[in-house]
Design a protein around this motif. Structure first.
Motif, PDB file in Angstrom:
ATOM      1  N   TYR A  61       0.770  -1.275  -0.033  1.00  0.00           N
ATOM      2  CA  TYR A  61       0.049  -0.039   0.059  1.00  0.00           C
ATOM      3  C   TYR A  61       1.030   1.353  -0.028  1.00  0.00           C
ATOM      4  CZ  TYR A  61      -3.895  -2.933   1.412  1.00  0.00           C
ATOM      5  OH  TYR A  61      -4.702  -4.025   1.640  1.00  0.00           O
ATOM      6  N   ASP A  62       0.271   2.305  -0.502  1.00  0.00           N
ATOM      7  CA  ASP A  62       0.897   3.644  -0.335  1.00  0.00           C
ATOM      8  C   ASP A  62       0.809   3.746   1.231  1.00  0.00           C
ATOM      9  OD1 ASP A  62       1.487   6.795  -1.253  1.00  0.00           O
ATOM     10  OD2 ASP A  62      -0.175   6.666   0.128  1.00  0.00           O
ATOM     11  N   TYR A  63       1.755   4.182   1.871  1.00  0.00           N
ATOM     12  CA  TYR A  63       1.543   4.752   3.484  1.00  0.00           C
ATOM     13  C   TYR A  63       0.399   5.340   3.506  1.00  0.00           C
ATOM     14  CZ  TYR A  63       3.388   5.588   8.000  1.00  0.00           C
ATOM     15  OH  TYR A  63       3.396   5.662   9.435  1.00  0.00           O
ATOM     16  N   ASN A  64       0.371   6.520   3.257  1.00  0.00           N
ATOM     17  CA  ASN A  64      -0.804   7.245   3.718  1.00  0.00           C
ATOM     18  C   ASN A  64      -2.315   6.658   3.561  1.00  0.00           C
ATOM     19  OD1 ASN A  64       0.356   9.693   4.366  1.00  0.00           O
ATOM     20  ND2 ASN A  64       0.536  10.536   2.477  1.00  0.00           N
ATOM     21  N   VAL A 100      10.138   5.478  23.978  1.00  0.00           N
ATOM     22  CA  VAL A 100      10.815   6.125  22.639  1.00  0.00           C
ATOM     23  C   VAL A 100       9.945   5.284  21.515  1.00  0.00           C
ATOM     24  CG1 VAL A 100      12.807   6.754  23.702  1.00  0.00           C
ATOM     25  CG2 VAL A 100      12.656   4.639  22.977  1.00  0.00           C
ATOM     26  N   ASP A 101       9.229   4.151  22.011  1.00  0.00           N
ATOM     27  CA  ASP A 101       8.772   3.467  20.766  1.00  0.00           C
ATOM     28  C   ASP A 101       7.679   4.318  19.986  1.00  0.00           C
ATOM     29  OD1 ASP A 101       6.977   3.228  23.338  1.00  0.00           O
ATOM     30  OD2 ASP A 101       5.573   2.033  22.264  1.00  0.00           O
ATOM     31  N   MET A 102       7.197   5.522  20.641  1.00  0.00           N
ATOM     32  CA  MET A 102       6.255   6.515  19.825  1.00  0.00           C
ATOM     33  C   MET A 102       7.122   7.126  18.943  1.00  0.00           C
ATOM     34  SD  MET A 102       3.702   7.962  22.790  1.00  0.00           S
ATOM     35  CE  MET A 102       4.848   8.637  23.791  1.00  0.00           C
ATOM     36  N   GLN A 103       8.624   7.604  19.573  1.00  0.00           N
ATOM     37  CA  GLN A 103       9.484   8.197  18.596  1.00  0.00           C
ATOM     38  C   GLN A 103       9.792   7.358  17.205  1.00  0.00           C
ATOM     39  OE1 GLN A 103      12.737   9.025  21.182  1.00  0.00           O
ATOM     40  NE2 GLN A 103      12.101  10.951  21.605  1.00  0.00           N
ATOM     41  N   TYR A 104      10.055   5.776  17.585  1.00  0.00           N
ATOM     42  CA  TYR A 104      10.344   4.953  16.519  1.00  0.00           C
ATOM     43  C   TYR A 104       9.163   5.000  15.558  1.00  0.00           C
ATOM     44  CZ  TYR A 104      11.500   0.573  14.414  1.00  0.00           C
ATOM     45  OH  TYR A 104      11.920  -0.550  13.619  1.00  0.00           O
ATOM     46  N   ASN A 105       8.092   5.018  15.845  1.00  0.00           N
ATOM     47  CA  ASN A 105       6.577   5.022  15.270  1.00  0.00           C
ATOM     48  C   ASN A 105       6.771   6.186  14.525  1.00  0.00           C
ATOM     49  OD1 ASN A 105       6.333   2.687  16.297  1.00  0.00           O
ATOM     50  ND2 ASN A 105       4.571   3.410  17.682  1.00  0.00           N
ATOM     51  N   VAL A 106       6.985   7.319  14.917  1.00  0.00           N
ATOM     52  CA  VAL A 106       6.655   8.759  14.172  1.00  0.00           C
ATOM     53  C   VAL A 106       7.837   9.173  13.349  1.00  0.00           C
ATOM     54  CG1 VAL A 106       6.212  11.070  14.604  1.00  0.00           C
ATOM     55  CG2 VAL A 106       4.972   9.318  15.946  1.00  0.00           C
ATOM     56  N   PHE A 107       8.801   9.188  13.858  1.00  0.00           N
ATOM     57  CA  PHE A 107      10.058   9.859  13.336  1.00  0.00           C
ATOM     58  C   PHE A 107      10.316   9.478  11.695  1.00  0.00           C
ATOM     59  CE2 PHE A 107      12.583  10.992  17.345  1.00  0.00           C
ATOM     60  CZ  PHE A 107      11.512  12.089  17.748  1.00  0.00           C
ATOM     61  N   PRO A 108      10.107   8.171  11.445  1.00  0.00           N
ATOM     62  CA  PRO A 108      10.463   7.803   9.783  1.00  0.00           C
ATOM     63  C   PRO A 108       9.401   8.050   9.060  1.00  0.00           C
ATOM     64  CG  PRO A 108      10.684   6.012  11.251  1.00  0.00           C
ATOM     65  CD  PRO A 108      10.100   7.168  12.212  1.00  0.00           C
ATOM     66  N   MET A 109       7.956   8.835   9.597  1.00  0.00           N
ATOM     67  CA  MET A 109       6.862   8.786   8.723  1.00  0.00           C
ATOM     68  C   MET A 109       7.040   9.552   7.716  1.00  0.00           C
ATOM     69  SD  MET A 109       3.797   9.040  11.792  1.00  0.00           S
ATOM     70  CE  MET A 109       2.438   9.166  10.606  1.00  0.00           C
ATOM     71  N   GLN A 110       7.523  10.692   7.718  1.00  0.00           N
ATOM     72  CA  GLN A 110       7.570  11.453   6.415  1.00  0.00           C
ATOM     73  C   GLN A 110       8.239  10.916   5.201  1.00  0.00           C
ATOM     74  OE1 GLN A 110      10.392  14.744   6.643  1.00  0.00           O
ATOM     75  NE2 GLN A 110      10.911  14.304   8.662  1.00  0.00           N
ATOM     76  N   HIS A 111       9.278   9.839   5.371  1.00  0.00           N
ATOM     77  CA  HIS A 111      10.111   9.109   4.613  1.00  0.00           C
ATOM     78  C   HIS A 111       9.413   7.854   3.918  1.00  0.00           C
ATOM     79  CE1 HIS A 111      13.035  12.029   5.671  1.00  0.00           C
ATOM     80  NE2 HIS A 111      12.788  11.528   6.909  1.00  0.00           N
ATOM     81  N   ILE A 112       8.520   7.410   4.519  1.00  0.00           N
ATOM     82  CA  ILE A 112       7.795   6.303   4.115  1.00  0.00           C
ATOM     83  C   ILE A 112       6.898   6.331   3.074  1.00  0.00           C
ATOM     84  CG2 ILE A 112       6.298   4.273   5.163  1.00  0.00           C
ATOM     85  CD1 ILE A 112       7.211   5.005   7.940  1.00  0.00           C
ATOM     86  N   LYS A 113       7.249   5.494   1.975  1.00  0.00           N
ATOM     87  CA  LYS A 113       6.415   5.876   0.794  1.00  0.00           C
ATOM     88  C   LYS A 113       5.548   4.590   0.601  1.00  0.00           C
ATOM     89  CE  LYS A 113       8.676   9.336  -0.495  1.00  0.00           C
ATOM     90  NZ  LYS A 113       8.290  10.235   0.526  1.00  0.00           N
ATOM     91  N   GLN A 114       5.930   3.315   0.863  1.00  0.00           N
ATOM     92  CA  GLN A 114       5.049   1.830   0.811  1.00  0.00           C
ATOM     93  C   GLN A 114       5.468   1.158   1.792  1.00  0.00           C
ATOM     94  OE1 GLN A 114       6.394   0.543  -3.282  1.00  0.00           O
ATOM     95  NE2 GLN A 114       4.350   0.755  -4.134  1.00  0.00           N
ATOM     96  N   VAL A 115       4.319   0.401   2.120  1.00  0.00           N
ATOM     97  CA  VAL A 115       4.106  -0.532   3.114  1.00  0.00           C
ATOM     98  C   VAL A 115       3.486  -1.724   3.009  1.00  0.00           C
ATOM     99  CG1 VAL A 115       2.114   0.598   4.220  1.00  0.00           C
ATOM    100  CG2 VAL A 115       3.500  -0.726   5.699  1.00  0.00           C
ATOM    101  N   ALA A 116       4.030  -2.884   3.142  1.00  0.00           N
ATOM    102  CA  ALA A 116       3.311  -4.185   2.964  1.00  0.00           C
ATOM    103  C   ALA A 116       2.705  -4.539   4.098  1.00  0.00           C
ATOM    104  CB  ALA A 116       4.353  -5.037   2.346  1.00  0.00           C
ATOM    105  N   TYR A 117       1.660  -5.449   4.271  1.00  0.00           N
ATOM    106  CA  TYR A 117       1.069  -5.954   5.017  1.00  0.00           C
ATOM    107  C   TYR A 117       1.181  -7.487   5.004  1.00  0.00           C
ATOM    108  CZ  TYR A 117      -2.450  -7.512   8.780  1.00  0.00           C
ATOM    109  OH  TYR A 117      -3.027  -8.133   9.749  1.00  0.00           O
ATOM    110  N   LEU A 118       1.843  -8.010   6.193  1.00  0.00           N
ATOM    111  CA  LEU A 118       1.536  -9.511   6.303  1.00  0.00           C
ATOM    112  C   LEU A 118       0.789 -10.176   7.598  1.00  0.00           C
ATOM    113  CD1 LEU A 118       2.801 -12.308   5.458  1.00  0.00           C
ATOM    114  CD2 LEU A 118       4.730 -11.817   6.766  1.00  0.00           C
ATOM    115  N   ASN A 119      -0.387 -10.818   7.361  1.00  0.00           N
ATOM    116  CA  ASN A 119      -1.039 -11.299   8.455  1.00  0.00           C
ATOM    117  C   ASN A 119      -0.351 -12.430   9.170  1.00  0.00           C
ATOM    118  OD1 ASN A 119      -2.903 -11.805  10.154  1.00  0.00           O
ATOM    119  ND2 ASN A 119      -4.547 -12.372   8.736  1.00  0.00           N
ATOM    120  N   SER A 120       0.869 -12.339   9.757  1.00  0.00           N
ATOM    121  CA  SER A 120       1.308 -13.264  10.466  1.00  0.00           C
ATOM    122  C   SER A 120       2.192 -12.670  11.796  1.00  0.00           C
ATOM    123  CB  SER A 120       2.775 -13.550   9.661  1.00  0.00           C
ATOM    124  OG  SER A 120       3.439 -14.819  10.321  1.00  0.00           O
TER     125      SER A 120
END
Length: 176
Positions: A61-64, A100-120
């Motif tokens: 998916y597109d990240y947004n 800091v998991d909140m930082q880990y979740n947020v700080f990369p956001m502007q650079h993420i273009k595509q994300v894949a989902y794995l139901n595992s």
């Protein structure tokens, strides 16, 4: 390696699911892979699956679009980031600090273009121990750390508002 997964010291991963995830990672070329995880309440002897019914297994998916579908920022327990994304954009978390998991979740956001989902469901997140950083007692004891992390998220949004999408800003603000 190509991908990076954080596992907290008091949590663990399901070794059977790990084999599935590793095989999947060899087949994708995305910035982030998201998978469900279990909250394990040891004292109560129960597990709670945290999943993403709004997206399809194996789909990129597109990240947004992904964020709009799941209606939140994925939790650290569900995230596998491309290592280069963290390295190339110098993503750094506060040291010697809980939450800091909140930082880990947020700080990369502007650079993420595509994300894949794995139901595992790979990650097993231990819950219900009064000594954990997420217990009410620990939140009170470590209030300053939590405030620090929230302050860094506010600074991040303010410094990067022109680089973040509207949906990203909305979900960061909800998290804050």
């Amino acid at each position: 390696g190509t991908y990076f997964k954080v596992v907290d010291g008091d949590d663990y991963v399901n070794s059977i699911e790990l084999a599935t995830v590793l095989s999947f990672l060899k087949t994708v070329d995305v910035d982030q892979v998201i998978s469900p995880f279990y909250k394990q309440y040891s004292a109560e002897g129960r597990d709670e699956l945290v999943s993403f019914e709004q997206v399809e297994n194996g789909v990129t998916y597109d990240y947004n679009d992904f964020l709009k579908r799941i209606r939140r920022i994925p939790e650290m327990h569900s995230v596998i980031n491309r290592t280069a994304l963290l390295r190339d954009y110098h993503i750094r978390l506060s040291e010697n600090c809980f939450y800091v998991d909140m930082q880990y979740n947020v700080f990369p956001m502007q650079h993420i273009k595509q994300v894949a989902y794995l139901n595992s469901p790979l990650y097993l997140y231990q819950m219900g121990d009064e000594n954990q950083s997420v217990s009410a007692r620990s939140y009170l004891k470590n209030k300053k750390m939590h405030e620090h992390v929230i302050d860094t998220l506010i600074e991040y949004v303010n410094a990067n508002s022109g680089l973040l999408s509207e949906v990203q800003v909305d979900y960061i603000n909800q998290l804050i």
